[in-house]
Design an enzyme around this catalytic site. Structure first.
Site: not given
Ligand code: PLP
Length: 438
Positions: A148, A225, A228, A251, A391
């Site tokens: 992402h 990360d 998800q 999430k 993203c």
């Molecule tokens: N990492 C992953 C895999 C994501 O799916 C997302 C958001 O969709 C993020 C990071 C960023 O999350 P946030 O927008 O809550 O900071």
């Protein structure tokens, strides 16, 4: 637009979670959208809906306690501090971590930036110990092509600030990490490997063990990360063998405005702060200041207290369901959705085609219809999905598509939601006259 009639229900094994009972906990699922249609919410990967228990916890805090934690000696301040720290313990226990390794941030994005800025701030830190993990010219940071943007841009920027080099692991045609050059890409120059545990666009669950083992061989830090993964499967940082894990409250049934950085204490303790200001200090003088121990060192300013308490309520809700069951539930839904989509001519799933090492983010294209148009037809039917590059622009580029339509599942998702999705895709094909396209 009218919805086509679903084919008769096939024999399906009962889902591990009681979907009707869970739906009753989510006030928003009682509303209708687009002229009285049931809300079919298949966008939990972007943000999840909130059960009443989470909304009640935030309301309880504002109605009964509201004060700034770690400041003031009055009763409300004491109670706010106790509630905030109790929430830290609950959230830490959810991933098998002690309180002192849990840092609250605004979201995953901020948690990742915190680590990236700490590594460049380390270059100029006054105390030698806080320079332990400084990144500079000749060093390498490794990411993957699956990340992402939140787990890509902070590392790109870190490299631009420090002169380090960004390297990455590529992807295979079936949506998995290509680890064939792992030993070359992760090498003695590598300072940190940043990798997602579960892809937000492909659904792939990555083999972290192989990557962390290589990182350990060369003495690199490992940053995972979990935006998800933490909401969808049991996670124990003791088994992860990483140094950092980040996730977002919104999430995982919790409020927006709160995220978590878990860091191994020995590592956190040797990192300089990202943001500075109130409450992260040890001693302040006009000539210079020293910093508090973690996690306070990384929590400058009055924190998002109600959101942290709401997130603890979300964690308790998920624990009540059982994270093992949450994972099984989504696996059953994912298998069913992959089967249903495979039956529709012209639909191509971008990502692993089966449920092996795969979570419930299903991205797909429909021949002859732009994903935004698919999304619009689905929206007309009351079905909320996400469209675009999610993203993760390098991923859509890698698979040669401009964008995808993505459905994501959670604890309130049932077979009926997936039937609605499949029927909605057929309705889009009918609307655009592409039903015969193959
Ligand atoms: N990492 C992953 C895999 C994501 O799916 C997302 C958001 O969709 C993020 C990071 C960023 O999350 P946030 O927008 O809550 O900071």
């Amino acid at each position: 637009m009218t919805q086509t009639v679903s084919r008769p229900a096939r024999a399906r094994s009962p889902l591990p979670l009681d979907v009707e009972a869970i739906r009753a906990d989510f006030p928003i699922l009682t509303r209708t959208v687009r002229d009285g249609k049931r809300l079919v919410y298949l966008d939990s990967g972007a943000t999840s809906q909130k059960p009443r228990q989470v909304l009640d916890a935030e309301r309880w805090f504002y109605e009964n306690v509201n004060a700034a934690p770690h400041r003031g000696a009055h009763q409300l301040a004491e109670e706010a501090t106790a509630a905030y720290e109790a929430a830290r313990a609950t959230i830490g226990a959810f991933i098998g971590a002690p309180e002192r390794e849990i840092v609250f941030t605004r979201n995953s994005t901020e948690a990742i930036n915190l680590v990236a800025y700490a590594l460049s701030n380390a270059v100029t830190a006054k105390e030698p110990e806080l320079r332990t993990y400084a990144v500079g010219q000749g060093d390498e940071i490794v990411v993957t092509e699956m990340e992402h943007h939140a787990n890509l841009l902070p590392w790109q920027q870190l490299c631009e600030r420090t002169g380090a080099t960004l390297r990455w692991l590529g992807l295979t045609d079936d949506g998995r990490l290509d680890l064939s050059d792992l030993a070359e890409v992760v090498n003695e120059r590598t300072k940190l490997v940043a990798v997602t545990q579960q892809s937000n666009i492909l659904g792939t669950i990555n083999p972290l063990g192989e990557i962390t083992a290589r990182a350990r061989e060369v003495g690199a830090l490992v940053h995972v990360d979990g935006a998800q993964s933490v909401p969808h499967q049991p996670i124990d940082v003791g088994e992860l063998d990483a140094d950092f894990l980040v996730f977002s409250g919104h999430k995982m049934l919790g409020p927006t405005g709160v995220g978590v950085l878990w860091g191994r204490y020995e590592v956190l303790d040797k990192l300089p702060p990202f943001l500075t200001g109130g409450s992260m200090i040890e001693v302040v003088r006009m000539e210079g200041s020293t910093f508090a121990a973690p996690p306070q060192r990384f929590e400058a300013g009055v924190p998002m207290t109600a959101q942290v308490i709401g997130l603890a309520a979300a964690v308790e809700y998920l624990q009540g369901l059982g994270m093992g069951k949450v994972e099984e539930h989504e696996k059953a839904l994912t298998g069913y959705a992959l089967e249903r989509l495979a039956e529709i001519p012209g639909v191509t799933v971008i990502g692993p085609p089966d449920t092996v090492a795969r979570g419930g983010a299903i991205s797909f294209t429909v021949d002859g219809i732009h994903p935004h148009d698919v999304g619009q037809v689905l929206d007309d039917l009351g079905i909320a999905v996400r469209v675009g590059h999610h993203c993760a622009w390098p991923v859509v580029r890698r698979y040669g598509v401009p964008a995808t339509t993505r459905a994501t599942f959670y604890v309130h998702t049932g077979y009926d939601d997936i039937d609605a999705l499949a029927d909605g895709i057929r309705a889009a094909q009918k609307f655009f006259g592409t039903s015969e396209v193959r």
